[in-house]
Design an enzyme around this catalytic site. Structure first.
Site, PDB file in Angstrom:
ATOM      1  N   THR A  80      12.879   4.389  23.082  1.00 56.57           N
ATOM      2  CA  THR A  80      12.441   4.067  24.442  1.00 56.57           C
ATOM      3  C   THR A  80      13.247   2.875  24.940  1.00 56.57           C
ATOM      4  O   THR A  80      13.723   2.058  24.152  1.00 56.57           O
ATOM      5  CB  THR A  80      10.940   3.726  24.501  1.00 56.57           C
ATOM      6  OG1 THR A  80      10.683   2.569  23.706  1.00 56.57           O
ATOM      7  CG2 THR A  80      10.091   4.885  23.986  1.00 56.57           C
ATOM      8  N   SER A 107      17.040   3.250  21.365  1.00 59.06           N
ATOM      9  CA  SER A 107      17.597   3.660  22.647  1.00 59.06           C
ATOM     10  C   SER A 107      18.905   2.944  22.955  1.00 59.06           C
ATOM     11  O   SER A 107      19.101   1.774  22.604  1.00 59.06           O
ATOM     12  CB  SER A 107      16.588   3.363  23.756  1.00 59.06           C
ATOM     13  OG  SER A 107      17.146   3.602  25.034  1.00 59.06           O
ATOM     14  N   GLN A 127      20.177   6.555  19.698  1.00 65.18           N
ATOM     15  CA  GLN A 127      20.119   7.491  20.814  1.00 65.18           C
ATOM     16  C   GLN A 127      21.332   7.300  21.717  1.00 65.18           C
ATOM     17  O   GLN A 127      21.626   6.195  22.174  1.00 65.18           O
ATOM     18  CB  GLN A 127      18.851   7.276  21.630  1.00 65.18           C
ATOM     19  CG  GLN A 127      18.729   8.232  22.808  1.00 65.18           C
ATOM     20  CD  GLN A 127      17.786   7.699  23.872  1.00 65.18           C
ATOM     21  OE1 GLN A 127      17.786   6.507  24.172  1.00 65.18           O
ATOM     22  NE2 GLN A 127      16.989   8.571  24.443  1.00 65.18           N
ATOM     23  N   TYR A 129      23.227   8.581  25.223  1.00 69.10           N
ATOM     24  CA  TYR A 129      23.220   9.307  26.486  1.00 69.10           C
ATOM     25  C   TYR A 129      24.653   9.698  26.839  1.00 69.10           C
ATOM     26  O   TYR A 129      25.613   9.024  26.439  1.00 69.10           O
ATOM     27  CB  TYR A 129      22.644   8.441  27.613  1.00 69.10           C
ATOM     28  CG  TYR A 129      21.151   8.305  27.580  1.00 69.10           C
ATOM     29  CD1 TYR A 129      20.331   9.346  28.000  1.00 69.10           C
ATOM     30  CD2 TYR A 129      20.541   7.126  27.146  1.00 69.10           C
ATOM     31  CE1 TYR A 129      18.956   9.226  27.991  1.00 69.10           C
ATOM     32  CE2 TYR A 129      19.164   6.998  27.126  1.00 69.10           C
ATOM     33  CZ  TYR A 129      18.379   8.051  27.556  1.00 69.10           C
ATOM     34  OH  TYR A 129      17.016   7.929  27.540  1.00 69.10           O
ATOM     35  N   SER A 275      10.961  18.698  23.746  1.00 68.60           N
ATOM     36  CA  SER A 275      10.551  17.510  24.498  1.00 68.60           C
ATOM     37  C   SER A 275      10.763  17.711  25.987  1.00 68.60           C
ATOM     38  O   SER A 275      11.707  18.385  26.403  1.00 68.60           O
ATOM     39  CB  SER A 275      11.372  16.298  24.029  1.00 68.60           C
ATOM     40  OG  SER A 275      11.217  15.200  24.897  1.00 68.60           O
ATOM     41  N   HIS A 277      10.737  14.777  27.827  1.00 70.13           N
ATOM     42  CA  HIS A 277      10.973  13.361  28.113  1.00 70.13           C
ATOM     43  C   HIS A 277       9.668  12.624  28.405  1.00 70.13           C
ATOM     44  O   HIS A 277       9.600  11.740  29.254  1.00 70.13           O
ATOM     45  CB  HIS A 277      11.949  13.198  29.282  1.00 70.13           C
ATOM     46  CG  HIS A 277      12.877  12.029  29.125  1.00 70.13           C
ATOM     47  ND1 HIS A 277      14.218  12.159  28.849  1.00 70.13           N
ATOM     48  CD2 HIS A 277      12.671  10.698  29.208  1.00 70.13           C
ATOM     49  CE1 HIS A 277      14.792  10.966  28.787  1.00 70.13           C
ATOM     50  NE2 HIS A 277      13.866  10.066  28.994  1.00 70.13           N
ATOM     51  N   ASP A 308       8.213  15.924  20.518  1.00 71.27           N
ATOM     52  CA  ASP A 308       7.663  14.673  21.046  1.00 71.27           C
ATOM     53  C   ASP A 308       7.010  14.942  22.390  1.00 71.27           C
ATOM     54  O   ASP A 308       7.403  15.836  23.132  1.00 71.27           O
ATOM     55  CB  ASP A 308       8.723  13.569  21.127  1.00 71.27           C
ATOM     56  CG  ASP A 308       9.713  13.747  22.256  1.00 71.27           C
ATOM     57  OD1 ASP A 308       9.372  13.405  23.394  1.00 71.27           O
ATOM     58  OD2 ASP A 308      10.831  14.224  21.983  1.00 71.27           O
ATOM     59  N   ARG A 332       4.850   6.234  23.686  1.00 72.45           N
ATOM     60  CA  ARG A 332       3.871   5.340  24.300  1.00 72.45           C
ATOM     61  C   ARG A 332       2.910   4.749  23.272  1.00 72.45           C
ATOM     62  O   ARG A 332       2.508   3.588  23.380  1.00 72.45           O
ATOM     63  CB  ARG A 332       3.085   6.088  25.380  1.00 72.45           C
ATOM     64  CG  ARG A 332       3.903   6.430  26.618  1.00 72.45           C
ATOM     65  CD  ARG A 332       3.066   7.177  27.645  1.00 72.45           C
ATOM     66  NE  ARG A 332       3.798   7.428  28.866  1.00 72.45           N
ATOM     67  CZ  ARG A 332       4.546   8.505  29.088  1.00 72.45           C
ATOM     68  NH1 ARG A 332       4.661   9.441  28.136  1.00 72.45           N
ATOM     69  NH2 ARG A 332       5.184   8.657  30.234  1.00 72.45           N
TER      70      ARG A 332
END
Length: 390
Positions: A80, A107, A127, A129, A275, A277, A308, A332
């Site tokens: 996250t 992240s 992670q 992107y 997932s 997101h 997830d 979360r």
């Protein structure tokens, strides 16, 4: 107040009491109406258990492996972004995960450098992107490899939907004097959160150190976010290129369709995460657990399948594993624990999940999570969603 809490729901209540409104809003926000974030949790309530009344049962073993990493239970930390809920941020989460024997997902938009996080938990997946040019991505991968990351989590599922029916949380570009004065009314009524930062001698960090390239320093969160938004979307050849360049396990996060899962296998990924997101992508996408069974059936013998979205209890973990997931990733839930009590709060959340998994295994008369299957559940007609099968 006793710092220990009994449920993830209590961790969320404590996080809401402790955090400034805008910070807490960023944790609970889902895109647009929030239909998907609601369905992620509602879907688990539609699944029931089929327990045994008696039968032999001994010690329960929750351990499993994911992309070569031995886990003490089928749970990983999902990556996250900037974790402004606590000054120790991702380092505290990594320490908690290591203390409980699970892997850490970090992240690209984290507030702590990858080197610090891996020092806290060597079982860290970075992670990535699809952001910037290939040279920049190669540099970020090289840094992750040099730091000791054990795998990549490639995240592509993002539609940049900003609108939220209840209002999007206000996140500042930077924390200068003017910004701090603007947000002062929120922070002065949350003195415990403010004191945590004052004791640490810092302020919330809104930079993204793991997005730095070349000789430049860490970009601001919104500068990095803007680069991501401005990068043309990748195709499946680009996914294959990532797998070839990394030379190690790559998990593709955000898969909801059968055709995408099959293309992911062809591209060479080691794992997929079913997932949406966390409800922050395209609102109206079904709950991830509804798409899980068919994806596990179609590609589960070729790649590892994770899930997830919506995990709040150990029983949710068991339901996901029974439907074909090797493990789940949580987001979360651990952030609420972090907000409530730092590293100890994250450990608290993980212990709650472990206890719930153990109770479900006991009721189902299973000695290992590997024994779980669909026969342990009551799955109502119409529960599943089969996307992209034609």
């Amino acid at each position: 107040m006793n710092p220990w809490f009994e449920t993830v729901a209590e961790a969320q209540r404590r996080a809401e009491k402790r955090l400034p409104k805008s910070v807490y809003g960023a944790l609970i926000a889902g895109s647009e109406r929030g239909q998907t974030i609601e369905d992620n949790q509602r879907a688990f309530t539609e699944l029931g258990f089929a327990p045994h009344a008696a039968g032999p049962i001994g010690a329960r073993d929750q351990s499993t492996t994911v992309v070569g990493q031995r886990l003490s239970m089928p749970v990983l930390i999902s990556p996250t972004g900037v974790q402004a809920v606590h000054p120790d941020g991702e380092v505290a989460v990594a320490r908690a995960a290591a203390a409980r024997g699970i892997a850490m997902g970090l992240s690209s938009f984290a507030s702590k450098p990858i080197e610090q996080v891996i020092a806290a938990n060597p079982a860290t997946l970075f992670q990535l992107y699809w952001c910037g040019g290939k040279d920049e991505m190669l540099e970020r991968m090289a840094r992750a490899k040099s730091a000791g990351a054990v795998g990549l989590i490639l995240t592509l599922d993002w539609s940049f939907s900003h609108g939220r029916d209840w209002g999007s949380p206000v996140i500042p570009e930077k924390l200068d004097l003017r910004t701090m004065l603007k947000f002062a009314p929120q922070t002065v009524i949350k003195p415990r959160w403010l004191r945590t930062y004052l004791r640490a001698g810092t302020i919330p960090d809104l930079t993204a150190p793991n997005m730095a390239v070349g000789s430049g320093g860490a970009p601001g969160f919104f500068a990095a976010y803007g680069e991501w938004m401005g990068t043309p979307a990748p195709d499946w050849d680009d996914v294959r290129w990532i797998c070839d360049q990394w030379d190690g396990p790559v998990m593709l996060k955000g898969v909801m369709r059968v055709d995408d899962a099959l293309r992911a296998v062809d591209a060479g990924v080691a794992a997929i995460s079913v997932s949406n997101h966390g409800g922050n992508n395209l609102d109206g996408t079904p709950a991830a657990v509804r798409a899980l069974p068919v994806l596990a059936e179609r590609v589960g013998t070729q790649v590892e399948v994770l899930l997830d979205g919506g995990i709040r209890r150990g029983s949710d973990v068991v339901k996901a594993v029974a439907l074909g997931a090797r493990a789940v990733m949580i987001g979360r839930a651990y952030l609420w624990g972090l907000a409530a009590n730092g590293q100890a709060g994250v450990e608290n959340v993980l212990d709650i999940l472990r206890g719930g998994i153990d109770s479900a295994l006991l009721g189902l008369r299973k000695t290992t999570v590997a024994e779980l299957d669909r026969g342990d559940l009551v799955v109502p007609d119409g529960f599943e969603r089969v996307l992209g099968a034609g």
